[in-house]
Design a protein around this motif. Structure first.
Motif, short mmCIF file in Angstrom:
data_model
loop_
_atom_site.label_atom_id
_atom_site.label_comp_id
_atom_site.label_asym_id
_atom_site.label_seq_id
_atom_site.Cartn_x
_atom_site.Cartn_y
_atom_site.Cartn_z
N ASN A 122 0.83 -1.20 0.00
CA ASN A 122 0.00 0.00 0.00
C ASN A 122 0.86 1.25 0.00
N THR A 123 1.95 1.24 0.75
CA THR A 123 2.84 2.40 0.82
C THR A 123 3.49 2.66 -0.53
N GLU A 126 0.91 4.06 -2.86
CA GLU A 126 0.58 5.44 -2.51
C GLU A 126 1.67 6.40 -3.00
N SER A 130 0.84 9.19 -5.74
CA SER A 130 0.96 10.61 -5.40
C SER A 130 1.96 11.30 -6.32
#
Length: 165
Positions: A122-123, A126, A130
């Protein structure tokens, strides 16, 4: 309490992978006992809600000796009781008659590693999303935006293919 159990090669690989992850994230050395204690504490509240048949984790190659398949754990009484409790509830969730302590330890370690890998994926997603969003503003042409999106998508695919996420 001192506990010695027989574990599978898969469980030994998960134990080593989890040990590496804990050591990297906390910056200190972990014994096998420390890994199991942390895994029990980290996952205890999820034992009743986890779909145990659907856990999938990725492990790297580790050298596993014969002795690593019979690890000795020094555990506090509280952790021992939690593992014994897990041994009672796990067969119902796996639709099995019984499980060994080695199998219980495998599932506890597997859930802990699954949670770490899920958070890591998930990191990474993300960060990439972004970064891509920064370039999706109006100051770039649609062609440039599309190229950036395609590039970011290809990075995610490559990371997944190399088992980083």
């Amino acid at each position: 309490m001192n506990l010695q159990v027989r574990i599978s090669i898969d469980t030994a690989l998960i134990l080593e992978e989890l040990k590496d992850a804990y050591q990297k994230s906390m910056g200190i050395n972990f014994s096998k006992s420390d890994v199991l204690i942390k895994a029990v504490n980290d996952t205890f509240n999820e034992w009743h809600t986890t779909s145990w048949n659907n856990l999938s984790v990725k492990t790297k190659k580790h050298e596993i000796s014969d002795g690593a398949l019979r690890p000795k754990f020094s555990l506090p009484y509280e952790i021992e009781n939690k593992i014994i409790y897990f041994k009672e509830i796990l067969p119902k969730q796996l639709t099995s008659r019984s499980v060994t302590l080695g199998v219980c330890i495998k599932y506890i370690l597997k859930l802990a590693l699954f949670n770490i890998q899920k958070d890591k994926a998930n990191t990474i997603n993300e960060i990439i999303e972004s970064s891509a969003a920064k370039y999706q503003s109006n100051e770039y042409s649609n062609e440039t935006k599309s190229a950036i999106k395609d590039y970011m998508d290809s990075i995610l695919v490559e990371l997944e293919n190399h088992q980083f996420i």
